[in-house]
Scaffold this active site. Structure first.
Site, PDB file in Angstrom:
ATOM      1  N   SER A 254     122.040  65.382  93.081  1.00  0.00           N
ATOM      2  CA  SER A 254     121.218  64.210  93.376  1.00  0.00           C
ATOM      3  C   SER A 254     119.914  64.278  92.608  1.00  0.00           C
ATOM      4  O   SER A 254     119.348  65.353  92.406  1.00  0.00           O
ATOM      5  CB  SER A 254     120.904  64.169  94.871  1.00  0.00           C
ATOM      6  OG  SER A 254     119.893  63.197  95.118  1.00  0.00           O
ATOM      7  N   LYS A 255     119.403  63.113  92.266  1.00  0.00           N
ATOM      8  CA  LYS A 255     118.097  63.029  91.611  1.00  0.00           C
ATOM      9  C   LYS A 255     117.004  63.644  92.472  1.00  0.00           C
ATOM     10  O   LYS A 255     115.974  64.069  91.954  1.00  0.00           O
ATOM     11  CB  LYS A 255     117.762  61.576  91.297  1.00  0.00           C
ATOM     12  CG  LYS A 255     117.501  60.717  92.527  1.00  0.00           C
ATOM     13  CD  LYS A 255     116.341  59.765  92.280  1.00  0.00           C
ATOM     14  CE  LYS A 255     116.124  58.738  93.360  1.00  0.00           C
ATOM     15  NZ  LYS A 255     115.833  59.143  94.694  1.00  0.00           N
TER      16      LYS A 255
ATOM     17  N   GLU B  73     120.884  56.270  92.528  1.00  0.00           N
ATOM     18  CA  GLU B  73     120.963  55.223  93.549  1.00  0.00           C
ATOM     19  C   GLU B  73     122.332  54.563  93.459  1.00  0.00           C
ATOM     20  O   GLU B  73     122.589  53.801  92.526  1.00  0.00           O
ATOM     21  CB  GLU B  73     119.866  54.166  93.307  1.00  0.00           C
ATOM     22  CG  GLU B  73     118.455  54.717  93.198  1.00  0.00           C
ATOM     23  CD  GLU B  73     117.909  55.243  94.533  1.00  0.00           C
ATOM     24  OE1 GLU B  73     118.516  54.996  95.588  1.00  0.00           O
ATOM     25  OE2 GLU B  73     116.854  55.910  94.497  1.00  0.00           O
TER      26      GLU B  73
ATOM     27  N   LEU C 269     132.519  71.675 107.281  1.00  0.00           N
ATOM     28  CA  LEU C 269     132.097  72.375 106.055  1.00  0.00           C
ATOM     29  C   LEU C 269     130.823  73.193 106.240  1.00  0.00           C
ATOM     30  O   LEU C 269     130.386  73.882 105.312  1.00  0.00           O
ATOM     31  CB  LEU C 269     131.942  71.371 104.918  1.00  0.00           C
ATOM     32  CG  LEU C 269     133.291  70.955 104.283  1.00  0.00           C
ATOM     33  CD1 LEU C 269     133.184  69.598 103.606  1.00  0.00           C
ATOM     34  CD2 LEU C 269     133.758  72.006 103.282  1.00  0.00           C
TER      35      LEU C 269
ATOM     36  N   TYR D 276     117.743  68.926 102.176  1.00  0.00           N
ATOM     37  CA  TYR D 276     118.636  68.286 101.194  1.00  0.00           C
ATOM     38  C   TYR D 276     118.122  68.529  99.772  1.00  0.00           C
ATOM     39  O   TYR D 276     118.895  68.839  98.864  1.00  0.00           O
ATOM     40  CB  TYR D 276     118.699  66.796 101.520  1.00  0.00           C
ATOM     41  CG  TYR D 276     119.596  65.957 100.632  1.00  0.00           C
ATOM     42  CD1 TYR D 276     120.980  66.011 100.751  1.00  0.00           C
ATOM     43  CD2 TYR D 276     119.049  65.067  99.707  1.00  0.00           C
ATOM     44  CE1 TYR D 276     121.795  65.208  99.962  1.00  0.00           C
ATOM     45  CE2 TYR D 276     119.855  64.262  98.916  1.00  0.00           C
ATOM     46  CZ  TYR D 276     121.229  64.330  99.044  1.00  0.00           C
ATOM     47  OH  TYR D 276     122.034  63.532  98.255  1.00  0.00           O
TER      48      TYR D 276
ATOM     49  N   ARG E 219     135.500  66.731 107.721  1.00  0.00           N
ATOM     50  CA  ARG E 219     135.674  66.893 109.174  1.00  0.00           C
ATOM     51  C   ARG E 219     136.185  65.626 109.851  1.00  0.00           C
ATOM     52  O   ARG E 219     136.632  65.657 110.991  1.00  0.00           O
ATOM     53  CB  ARG E 219     134.374  67.339 109.824  1.00  0.00           C
ATOM     54  CG  ARG E 219     133.326  66.254 109.892  1.00  0.00           C
ATOM     55  CD  ARG E 219     132.133  66.669 110.720  1.00  0.00           C
ATOM     56  NE  ARG E 219     131.104  65.669 110.523  1.00  0.00           N
ATOM     57  CZ  ARG E 219     129.838  65.832 110.832  1.00  0.00           C
ATOM     58  NH1 ARG E 219     129.429  66.975 111.341  1.00  0.00           N
ATOM     59  NH2 ARG E 219     128.973  64.869 110.642  1.00  0.00           N
TER      60      ARG E 219
ATOM     61  N   ASN F 142     122.102  63.432 103.283  1.00  0.00           N
ATOM     62  CA  ASN F 142     120.640  63.433 103.161  1.00  0.00           C
ATOM     63  C   ASN F 142     120.081  63.283 104.575  1.00  0.00           C
ATOM     64  O   ASN F 142     119.853  62.180 105.060  1.00  0.00           O
ATOM     65  CB  ASN F 142     120.200  62.280 102.244  1.00  0.00           C
ATOM     66  CG  ASN F 142     118.742  62.408 101.844  1.00  0.00           C
ATOM     67  OD1 ASN F 142     117.985  63.162 102.458  1.00  0.00           O
ATOM     68  ND2 ASN F 142     118.333  61.670 100.836  1.00  0.00           N
TER      69      ASN F 142
ATOM     70  N   LYS G  97     120.224  70.493  96.992  1.00  0.00           N
ATOM     71  CA  LYS G  97     120.662  69.866  95.739  1.00  0.00           C
ATOM     72  C   LYS G  97     120.051  70.581  94.526  1.00  0.00           C
ATOM     73  O   LYS G  97     120.671  70.629  93.459  1.00  0.00           O
ATOM     74  CB  LYS G  97     120.341  68.368  95.740  1.00  0.00           C
ATOM     75  CG  LYS G  97     121.218  67.548  96.697  1.00  0.00           C
ATOM     76  CD  LYS G  97     122.703  67.605  96.338  1.00  0.00           C
ATOM     77  CE  LYS G  97     123.533  66.569  97.083  1.00  0.00           C
ATOM     78  NZ  LYS G  97     124.990  66.724  96.868  1.00  0.00           N
TER      79      LYS G  97
HETATM   80  N1  LIG Z   1     124.776  57.317  97.512  1.00  0.00           N
HETATM   81  C1  LIG Z   1     123.821  57.751  96.742  1.00  0.00           C
HETATM   82  O1  LIG Z   1     122.969  56.978  96.263  1.00  0.00           O
HETATM   83  C2  LIG Z   1     123.730  59.212  96.403  1.00  0.00           C
HETATM   84  C3  LIG Z   1     122.620  59.642  95.662  1.00  0.00           C
HETATM   85  C4  LIG Z   1     122.553  60.974  95.293  1.00  0.00           C
HETATM   86  C5  LIG Z   1     123.566  61.850  95.643  1.00  0.00           C
HETATM   87  N2  LIG Z   1     124.615  61.415  96.383  1.00  0.00           N
HETATM   88  C6  LIG Z   1     125.631  62.414  96.745  1.00  0.00           C
HETATM   89  O2  LIG Z   1     126.945  61.887  96.599  1.00  0.00           O
HETATM   90  C7  LIG Z   1     127.821  62.562  97.505  1.00  0.00           C
HETATM   91  C8  LIG Z   1     128.632  61.551  98.297  1.00  0.00           C
HETATM   92  O3  LIG Z   1     127.757  60.670  98.948  1.00  0.00           O
HETATM   93  P1  LIG Z   1     128.270  59.492  99.910  1.00  0.00           P
HETATM   94  O4  LIG Z   1     127.127  58.573 100.106  1.00  0.00           O
HETATM   95  O5  LIG Z   1     129.561  58.939  99.417  1.00  0.00           O
HETATM   96  O6  LIG Z   1     128.494  60.315 101.256  1.00  0.00           O
HETATM   97  P2  LIG Z   1     129.082  59.874 102.668  1.00  0.00           P
HETATM   98  O7  LIG Z   1     128.024  60.093 103.680  1.00  0.00           O
HETATM   99  O8  LIG Z   1     129.709  58.518 102.622  1.00  0.00           O
HETATM  100  O9  LIG Z   1     130.246  60.891 102.856  1.00  0.00           O
HETATM  101  C9  LIG Z   1     129.993  62.183 103.267  1.00  0.00           C
HETATM  102  C10 LIG Z   1     131.306  62.802 103.741  1.00  0.00           C
HETATM  103  O10 LIG Z   1     130.974  64.095 104.193  1.00  0.00           O
HETATM  104  C11 LIG Z   1     131.640  64.321 105.415  1.00  0.00           C
HETATM  105  N3  LIG Z   1     130.876  65.291 106.207  1.00  0.00           N
HETATM  106  C12 LIG Z   1     129.635  65.179 106.692  1.00  0.00           C
HETATM  107  N4  LIG Z   1     129.303  66.291 107.390  1.00  0.00           N
HETATM  108  C13 LIG Z   1     130.374  67.114 107.333  1.00  0.00           C
HETATM  109  C14 LIG Z   1     130.671  68.408 107.842  1.00  0.00           C
HETATM  110  N5  LIG Z   1     129.794  69.107 108.580  1.00  0.00           N
HETATM  111  N6  LIG Z   1     131.867  68.947 107.574  1.00  0.00           N
HETATM  112  C15 LIG Z   1     132.780  68.271 106.843  1.00  0.00           C
HETATM  113  N7  LIG Z   1     132.577  67.047 106.326  1.00  0.00           N
HETATM  114  C16 LIG Z   1     131.379  66.482 106.572  1.00  0.00           C
HETATM  115  C17 LIG Z   1     131.722  62.968 106.097  1.00  0.00           C
HETATM  116  O11 LIG Z   1     132.787  62.952 107.052  1.00  0.00           O
HETATM  117  C18 LIG Z   1     131.976  62.061 104.901  1.00  0.00           C
HETATM  118  O12 LIG Z   1     133.348  61.948 104.632  1.00  0.00           O
HETATM  119  C19 LIG Z   1     126.936  63.476  98.356  1.00  0.00           C
HETATM  120  O13 LIG Z   1     126.923  64.783  97.843  1.00  0.00           O
HETATM  121  C20 LIG Z   1     125.550  62.858  98.190  1.00  0.00           C
HETATM  122  O14 LIG Z   1     124.532  63.800  98.392  1.00  0.00           O
HETATM  123  C21 LIG Z   1     124.726  60.117  96.769  1.00  0.00           C
END
Ligand SMILES: NC(=O)c1ccc[n+]([C@@H]2O[C@H](COP(=O)([O-])OP(=O)(O)OC[C@H]3O[C@@H](n4cnc5c(N)ncnc54)[C@H](O)[C@@H]3O)[C@@H](O)[C@H]2O)c1
Length: 263
Positions: free
Chosen positions: A143-144, A188, A67, A156, A42, A97, A160
């Protein structure tokens, strides 16, 4: 290593995040491999990313989409399919999250599920006819939290968990079409979103130190580049006999025996 992703149409959700996010990092690597990314997100940053990619001589498309809205998802997939006539890979990466815990309202819980789980279903539902033609594959980002819990984030965690269930379910559904379906599980990883979360905590630095100490492999967080490397390998032909798998890219965080590791 040539991953043979050149000119593959790769739909990726949540890839217009801040630079250094997991989606954005995968996007850069897809471009390096010569794949054609179709970004669904978005955030208007997606327009900027597509311009940068096209300036490098690689085609790309951005569909600005909420989304959590099924109609917008259907339109995004239609737009991509109309432009390219095919879809080779779907990477469901979007995830927030959002802390919809046991005190959340019904509406807040459902909103969390819509973005973190239902969007995965809707993207795949509309992309499947094209994946059948291309014998493509699907990668879900898990995710874990689905396996360990976190506390305070029922929406969340449920989503997941559902993502892992759907990974196995679709692997079975789609095996007859040679479509592989896998999940990458992250524990993480140091991303801009993680940094923001730490900053919201009163004792953020101490919390971060406590987490990092418990990551078995090298006591450090997984980098987004490591996650992107594993993801691209999994969607590539080099993983051609891997399906229905939960691939942990987590430095041993979920499985290794902590009592041994702390010695
Ligand atoms: N960073 C971590 O430690 C971690 C751990 C476990 C899982 N994850 C998973 O990894 C993935 C990516 O994580 P990240 O930290 O890079 O995420 P992020 O928050 O940086 O990016 C999320 C993206 O989703 C988009 N978004 C949010 N709401 C939206 C909506 N309603 N419609 C369209 N787009 C939308 C945002 O614009 C952004 O580009 C996710 O699925 C997250 O759950 C991350």
């Amino acid at each position: 290593m040539d991953l043979n992703l050149k000119n593959k149409i790769v739909v990726i959700t949540g890839a217009a995040g801040i630079r250094g996010s997991i989606g954005e990092t995968m996007l850069r690597q897809l471009v390096e491999e010569g794949a054609i990314p179709a970004i669904i997100d978005r955030n208007a940053r997606g327009f900027e990313y597509v311009k940068e990619i096209q300036d490098q001589g690689v085609d790309a498309i951005f569909c600005q989409t909420n989304l959590a809205d099924p109609i917008q998802i259907e339109n995004a997939i239609k737009t991509i399919a109309t432009k390219y006539g095919r879809i080779d890979v779907v990477i469901n990466n979007v995830g927030v999250n959002d802390g919809a815990g046991l005190d959340a309202s019904y509406e807040e819980f459902m909103e969390s599920l819509k973005l973190n789980l239902v969007s995965y279903f809707m993207i795949v539902k509309h992309a499947v006819p094209y994946l059948k033609e291309s014998k493509g594959n699907i990668l879900n980002i898990g995710s874990k939290v689905a396996l360990t819990g976190q506390g305070g984030t029922s929406g969340y965690a449920a989503a997941k968990g559902g993502v892992l269930g759907l990974t196995r379910e679709w692997a079975v559904d789609l095996i007859q079409y040679s479509i592989r379906v896998n999940a990458i599980i992250i524990a993480e990883s140091w991303t801009p979103a993680y940094d923001n979360w730490i900053k919201t905590l009163e004792n953020g630095e101490a919390k971060l130190k406590a987490i990092v100490e418990k990551i078995p492999l090298e006591n450090r967080m997984t980098t987004p580049v490591e996650i992107a490397n594993t993801s691209l390998f999994t969607i590539s032909n080099l993983s051609s006999h891997t399906t229905g798998q939960f691939i942990f890219c987590d430095g041993g965080y979920v499985h290794l025996d902590r009592s041994l590791l702390s010695q």
